[in-house]
Design a protein around this motif. Structure first.
Motif, PDB file in Angstrom:
ATOM      1  N   VAL A 101      -2.213   3.815  12.240  1.00  0.00           N
ATOM      2  CA  VAL A 101      -1.773   3.558  10.866  1.00  0.00           C
ATOM      3  C   VAL A 101      -1.086   2.205  10.869  1.00  0.00           C
ATOM      4  CG1 VAL A 101      -0.226   4.277   9.018  1.00  0.00           C
ATOM      5  CG2 VAL A 101      -1.503   5.999  10.299  1.00  0.00           C
ATOM      6  N   GLU A 102      -1.572   1.301  10.017  1.00  0.00           N
ATOM      7  CA  GLU A 102      -0.988  -0.041   9.946  1.00  0.00           C
ATOM      8  C   GLU A 102      -0.567  -0.326   8.511  1.00  0.00           C
ATOM      9  OE1 GLU A 102      -1.998  -4.635  11.220  1.00  0.00           O
ATOM     10  OE2 GLU A 102      -3.518  -3.101  11.473  1.00  0.00           O
ATOM     11  N   ASP A 108       0.101  -1.742   0.852  1.00  0.00           N
ATOM     12  CA  ASP A 108      -1.214  -1.442   1.419  1.00  0.00           C
ATOM     13  C   ASP A 108      -1.098  -0.882   2.826  1.00  0.00           C
ATOM     14  OD1 ASP A 108      -2.722  -2.433  -0.812  1.00  0.00           O
ATOM     15  OD2 ASP A 108      -2.228  -4.463  -0.141  1.00  0.00           O
ATOM     16  N   ILE A 109      -1.867   0.173   3.065  1.00  0.00           N
ATOM     17  CA  ILE A 109      -1.884   0.838   4.364  1.00  0.00           C
ATOM     18  C   ILE A 109      -3.341   0.955   4.817  1.00  0.00           C
ATOM     19  CG2 ILE A 109      -1.994   3.154   3.331  1.00  0.00           C
ATOM     20  CD1 ILE A 109      -0.211   4.174   5.564  1.00  0.00           C
ATOM     21  N   VAL A 110      -3.569   0.828   6.118  1.00  0.00           N
ATOM     22  CA  VAL A 110      -4.902   0.984   6.682  1.00  0.00           C
ATOM     23  C   VAL A 110      -4.824   2.068   7.743  1.00  0.00           C
ATOM     24  CG1 VAL A 110      -6.778  -0.109   7.971  1.00  0.00           C
ATOM     25  CG2 VAL A 110      -5.539  -1.415   6.251  1.00  0.00           C
ATOM     26  N   LEU A 111      -5.677   3.074   7.591  1.00  0.00           N
ATOM     27  CA  LEU A 111      -5.748   4.162   8.557  1.00  0.00           C
ATOM     28  C   LEU A 111      -7.058   4.016   9.320  1.00  0.00           C
ATOM     29  CD1 LEU A 111      -4.401   5.405   5.738  1.00  0.00           C
ATOM     30  CD2 LEU A 111      -4.173   7.329   7.276  1.00  0.00           C
ATOM     31  N   LYS A 112      -6.962   4.010  10.632  1.00  0.00           N
ATOM     32  CA  LYS A 112      -8.154   3.925  11.473  1.00  0.00           C
ATOM     33  C   LYS A 112      -8.181   5.171  12.345  1.00  0.00           C
ATOM     34  CE  LYS A 112      -7.999  -1.086  11.710  1.00  0.00           C
ATOM     35  NZ  LYS A 112      -7.801  -2.259  12.560  1.00  0.00           N
ATOM     36  N   ASN A 113      -9.348   5.794  12.390  1.00  0.00           N
ATOM     37  CA  ASN A 113      -9.492   6.920  13.296  1.00  0.00           C
ATOM     38  C   ASN A 113     -10.778   6.765  14.086  1.00  0.00           C
ATOM     39  OD1 ASN A 113     -11.633   7.855  11.695  1.00  0.00           O
ATOM     40  ND2 ASN A 113     -10.281   9.105  10.475  1.00  0.00           N
ATOM     41  N   HIS A 146      -9.917   3.387   6.704  1.00  0.00           N
ATOM     42  CA  HIS A 146      -9.636   3.778   5.326  1.00  0.00           C
ATOM     43  C   HIS A 146      -8.448   2.972   4.806  1.00  0.00           C
ATOM     44  CE1 HIS A 146      -9.648   6.476   1.916  1.00  0.00           C
ATOM     45  NE2 HIS A 146      -8.345   6.507   2.006  1.00  0.00           N
ATOM     46  N   LYS A 147      -8.635   2.294   3.677  1.00  0.00           N
ATOM     47  CA  LYS A 147      -7.562   1.508   3.063  1.00  0.00           C
ATOM     48  C   LYS A 147      -7.020   2.268   1.864  1.00  0.00           C
ATOM     49  CE  LYS A 147      -9.585  -2.810   4.540  1.00  0.00           C
ATOM     50  NZ  LYS A 147     -10.212  -4.067   4.155  1.00  0.00           N
ATOM     51  N   SER A 148      -5.729   2.148   1.663  1.00  0.00           N
ATOM     52  CA  SER A 148      -5.091   2.873   0.567  1.00  0.00           C
ATOM     53  C   SER A 148      -3.815   2.160   0.151  1.00  0.00           C
ATOM     54  CB  SER A 148      -4.778   4.299   1.033  1.00  0.00           C
ATOM     55  OG  SER A 148      -4.220   5.048   0.006  1.00  0.00           O
ATOM     56  N   LYS A 149      -3.264   2.578  -0.967  1.00  0.00           N
ATOM     57  CA  LYS A 149      -1.947   2.130  -1.426  1.00  0.00           C
ATOM     58  C   LYS A 149      -0.948   3.201  -1.022  1.00  0.00           C
ATOM     59  CE  LYS A 149      -3.435  -1.430  -3.904  1.00  0.00           C
ATOM     60  NZ  LYS A 149      -3.176  -2.775  -3.448  1.00  0.00           N
ATOM     61  N   TYR A 150       0.287   2.802  -0.756  1.00  0.00           N
ATOM     62  CA  TYR A 150       1.303   3.780  -0.399  1.00  0.00           C
ATOM     63  C   TYR A 150       2.612   3.490  -1.110  1.00  0.00           C
ATOM     64  CZ  TYR A 150       3.757   0.513   2.723  1.00  0.00           C
ATOM     65  OH  TYR A 150       4.475  -0.538   3.229  1.00  0.00           O
ATOM     66  N   THR A 151       3.417   4.528  -1.199  1.00  0.00           N
ATOM     67  CA  THR A 151       4.784   4.397  -1.700  1.00  0.00           C
ATOM     68  C   THR A 151       5.699   5.110  -0.715  1.00  0.00           C
ATOM     69  OG1 THR A 151       4.592   6.409  -3.040  1.00  0.00           O
ATOM     70  CG2 THR A 151       4.126   4.323  -4.141  1.00  0.00           C
ATOM     71  N   VAL A 152       6.951   4.701  -0.719  1.00  0.00           N
ATOM     72  CA  VAL A 152       7.943   5.301   0.171  1.00  0.00           C
ATOM     73  C   VAL A 152       8.955   6.056  -0.678  1.00  0.00           C
ATOM     74  CG1 VAL A 152       9.717   4.850   1.919  1.00  0.00           C
ATOM     75  CG2 VAL A 152       7.643   3.452   1.858  1.00  0.00           C
ATOM     76  N   ASN A 153       9.215   7.291  -0.300  1.00  0.00           N
ATOM     77  CA  ASN A 153      10.212   8.104  -0.974  1.00  0.00           C
ATOM     78  C   ASN A 153      11.103   8.703   0.111  1.00  0.00           C
ATOM     79  OD1 ASN A 153      11.733   9.744  -2.569  1.00  0.00           O
ATOM     80  ND2 ASN A 153      10.040  11.014  -3.297  1.00  0.00           N
ATOM     81  N   GLY A 154      12.225   8.045   0.387  1.00  0.00           N
ATOM     82  CA  GLY A 154      13.084   8.475   1.502  1.00  0.00           C
ATOM     83  C   GLY A 154      12.360   8.227   2.811  1.00  0.00           C
ATOM     84  N   GLN A 165      -4.000  13.204  -2.374  1.00  0.00           N
ATOM     85  CA  GLN A 165      -2.747  12.580  -1.986  1.00  0.00           C
ATOM     86  C   GLN A 165      -2.391  13.101  -0.606  1.00  0.00           C
ATOM     87  OE1 GLN A 165       0.320  12.347  -4.999  1.00  0.00           O
ATOM     88  NE2 GLN A 165       1.810  13.047  -3.518  1.00  0.00           N
ATOM     89  N   ASP A 166      -1.906  12.241   0.247  1.00  0.00           N
ATOM     90  CA  ASP A 166      -1.516  12.639   1.589  1.00  0.00           C
ATOM     91  C   ASP A 166      -0.130  12.090   1.869  1.00  0.00           C
ATOM     92  OD1 ASP A 166      -1.721  13.842   4.028  1.00  0.00           O
ATOM     93  OD2 ASP A 166      -3.554  12.814   4.629  1.00  0.00           O
TER      94      ASP A 166
END
Length: 193
Positions: A101-102, A108-113, A146-154, A165-166
């Motif tokens: 996870v980068e 923006d977040i990029v998940l590679k598996n 997989h590219k996605s947008k993210y938010t931080v909550n705590g 949503q993950d």
């Protein structure tokens, strides 16, 4: 005066800690094989079962032959158990899944598996041809990045794609990310950057 300085220092540390957790840009988390923990958990009672199987085999010989087993008979039992343990150990290595996870920036977040199936190991472990082919077919169509947008909550990192949503959870010290691969399988990623 000392009390005020301590309160100010504690407040500054809290602010720095919160900033460090919310500013994830440039961070990278990785686990080379999230399946290892699952496989170890699945086969955790193997040693106990092997001891029980050995005792049962010895008891069977004693019952059938009316005597204690010979050294050669015990060696044969141990050989079969060692072969079984070897198959289990190979099966544990038959499926590997790495996740990275980068956080590219503040949104923006990029998940590679990368999932690998070792056909020979699974075949030797008794997994049917049909199951092995089905696994390979599923992997062939699964996206590896997989590219996605993210938010931080705590300490929660929430990313949303279309209707899904993950959520990942960041450890308090920021060194680990925790998530779920499916309903039963949890994983832990370690910060590498």
């Amino acid at each position: 005066m000392k009390k005020n300085i301590i309160i100010i220092i504690a407040s500054l540390l809290t602010v720095v800690s919160l900033y460090a957790q919310s500013n994830l840009a440039g961070r990278k988390y990785h686990n080379a094989n999230i399946m290892a923990k699952e496989m170890n958990e699945r086969f955790k009672d193997t040693e106990k079962k092997m001891v029980e199987a050995r005792s049962e085999a010895i008891a069977k010989i004693e019952k059938e032959k009316g005597r204690k087993p010979t050294d050669a008979e015990i060696a044969e039992i141990d050989k079969k158990l060692a072969e079984g343990q070897k198959k289990i150990d190979e099966l544990k290595k038959g499926i590997t899944a790495s996740i990275t996870v980068e956080f590219k920036n503040e949104q923006d977040i990029v998940l590679k598996n990368e999932m690998k199936i070792n056909d020979e190991i699974l075949k030797a472990a008794g997994v049917s041809w049909l199951k092995r082919k089905a696994m390979k077919a599923a992997l062939a169509i699964a996206p590896s990045t997989h590219k996605s947008k993210y938010t931080v909550n705590g300490n929660l990192i929430i990313f949303k794609d279309d209707d899904e949503q993950d959520t990942l959870r960041l450890s308090d010290d920021g060194k680990y990310l925790f998530g779920k691969f499916d309903k039963k399988m949890n994983f832990k990623l370690t910060r590498i950057k």
